[in-house]
Each structure stands twice: as C-alpha cells, then as structure tokens.
Design a protein around this motif. Structure first.
Motif, PDB file in Angstrom:
ATOM      1  N   UNK A  37     -15.915  50.537 -58.462  1.00  0.00           N
ATOM      2  CA  UNK A  37     -15.904  50.400 -56.997  1.00  0.00           C
ATOM      3  C   UNK A  37     -15.594  51.721 -56.316  1.00  0.00           C
ATOM      4  N   UNK A  38     -14.631  52.463 -56.849  1.00  0.00           N
ATOM      5  CA  UNK A  38     -14.246  53.753 -56.269  1.00  0.00           C
ATOM      6  C   UNK A  38     -15.395  54.751 -56.372  1.00  0.00           C
ATOM      7  N   UNK A  39     -16.028  54.816 -57.548  1.00  0.00           N
ATOM      8  CA  UNK A  39     -17.127  55.757 -57.760  1.00  0.00           C
ATOM      9  C   UNK A  39     -18.317  55.406 -56.872  1.00  0.00           C
ATOM     10  N   UNK A  40     -18.678  54.121 -56.804  1.00  0.00           N
ATOM     11  CA  UNK A  40     -19.816  53.713 -55.963  1.00  0.00           C
ATOM     12  C   UNK A  40     -19.540  54.032 -54.495  1.00  0.00           C
ATOM     13  N   UNK A  41     -18.318  53.762 -54.030  1.00  0.00           N
ATOM     14  CA  UNK A  41     -17.975  54.060 -52.632  1.00  0.00           C
ATOM     15  C   UNK A  41     -18.041  55.555 -52.371  1.00  0.00           C
ATOM     16  N   UNK A  87     -16.488  62.876 -66.686  1.00  0.00           N
ATOM     17  CA  UNK A  87     -16.179  62.874 -65.264  1.00  0.00           C
ATOM     18  C   UNK A  87     -14.704  63.082 -64.981  1.00  0.00           C
ATOM     19  N   UNK A  88     -14.440  63.713 -63.837  1.00  0.00           N
ATOM     20  CA  UNK A  88     -13.092  63.827 -63.298  1.00  0.00           C
ATOM     21  C   UNK A  88     -13.145  63.222 -61.903  1.00  0.00           C
ATOM     22  N   UNK A  89     -12.392  62.146 -61.715  1.00  0.00           N
ATOM     23  CA  UNK A  89     -12.325  61.462 -60.430  1.00  0.00           C
ATOM     24  C   UNK A  89     -11.018  61.849 -59.753  1.00  0.00           C
ATOM     25  N   UNK A  90     -11.131  62.541 -58.630  1.00  0.00           N
ATOM     26  CA  UNK A  90      -9.944  62.951 -57.873  1.00  0.00           C
ATOM     27  C   UNK A  90      -9.907  62.114 -56.604  1.00  0.00           C
ATOM     28  N   UNK A 117     -29.614  51.889 -57.922  1.00  0.00           N
ATOM     29  CA  UNK A 117     -28.691  51.150 -58.791  1.00  0.00           C
ATOM     30  C   UNK A 117     -27.852  52.154 -59.581  1.00  0.00           C
ATOM     31  N   UNK A 118     -26.597  51.792 -59.830  1.00  0.00           N
ATOM     32  CA  UNK A 118     -25.686  52.623 -60.616  1.00  0.00           C
ATOM     33  C   UNK A 118     -25.233  51.820 -61.820  1.00  0.00           C
ATOM     34  N   UNK A 119     -25.347  52.402 -63.009  1.00  0.00           N
ATOM     35  CA  UNK A 119     -24.823  51.801 -64.232  1.00  0.00           C
ATOM     36  C   UNK A 119     -23.557  52.541 -64.628  1.00  0.00           C
TER      37      UNK A 119
END
Length: 134
Positions: free
Chosen positions: A43-47, A8-11, A31-33
């Motif tokens: 938290x950032x990815x779920x949001x 993954x690349x989170x920008x 649900x997210x694992x």
C-alpha cells in the motif's frame, strides 16, 4: 514491457527506512506486482508511485553521491530490469519530484526506461489503481 525495481530502500516521511530484498514490477497497463518482502509494504509503495509526477518527463540525472545522501521520503531501487535489459544505475522515486537516475546510465537503457515509465504513469493516471500481490 515491464519495469522491475530490485533491491529497494523505502524511506518514509518520518525518516524511517525499510531495506527490502523483494522486487516490484511495474506493468504498462498500470498494474503493480509485489514480490517477497515488498508485499508487506504494498500500500505504501503503490501510494508513493501514484504521488510521483504523472506527466511524462525526462529522467533527471544526479550524481550517485547525492542520491546516496538523499534523505527525502521515497523509493530507491539499486537495480532496474526493463524487459531483458538490466541497469545497475540506481533509480529514485519521490512524491512530487521527477524520477531520477544516477549519472552514467547507458543512454539506450535510459531511453527505454523513460518510455516504459511514461507508459506506466499514463496508465496509472487513467484510473488503474489495483496493486496485485504475487
């Protein structure tokens, strides 16, 4: 069936980028694992996932070059696993935008991904919000 987002690349909105070697698994029940270094960004990815369009929409297909040059805040996965099917076509999730995949994804994998993401999004919209770290 679960969808696993790998490499993954989170920008972020401020332009900073985090390259993650872990993975995120999206389950049909919402649900997210989080695995590996994605746990530090859970938290950032779920949001971000929750701010993506919740309505079932067709996957938009974009040229790979356009996806690579994209600087919008969001999450890009280089590899996707849907059950036992693995797709090497990148996938991009951005707040308020439709989910995009790089052109050339196998049509069967694309249809399966579309269905599973629609199920996940519908479950999340129904109130499931608890990320699970593994």
């Amino acid at each position: 069936m679960s969808v696993e987002l790998i490499r993954l690349k989170l920008r972020r909105a401020d332009g900073t980028v985090a390259l993650l070697s872990g993975s995120v698994v999206l389950h049909p029940d919402g649900i997210i694992d989080f695995f590996g270094d994605t746990m530090a960004h859970a938290d950032t990815i779920a949001a971000l996932l929750d701010r993506c369009n919740a309505a079932p929409r067709p996957l938009e297909e974009v040229p790979l070059g356009a996806m690579v040059r994209d600087t919008a805040a969001g999450l890009t996965a280089d590899r996707i696993r849907i059950g036992i099917v693995t797709a090497l076509s990148p996938l991009c999730l951005r707040p308020g935008q439709p989910v995009t995949v790089a052109e050339g994804m196998d049509p069967d994998a694309r249809a399966l991904l579309q269905r599973e993401l629609a199920t996940f999004r519908a479950s999340r919209a129904g109130g499931v919000r608890t990320p699970m770290a593994a």
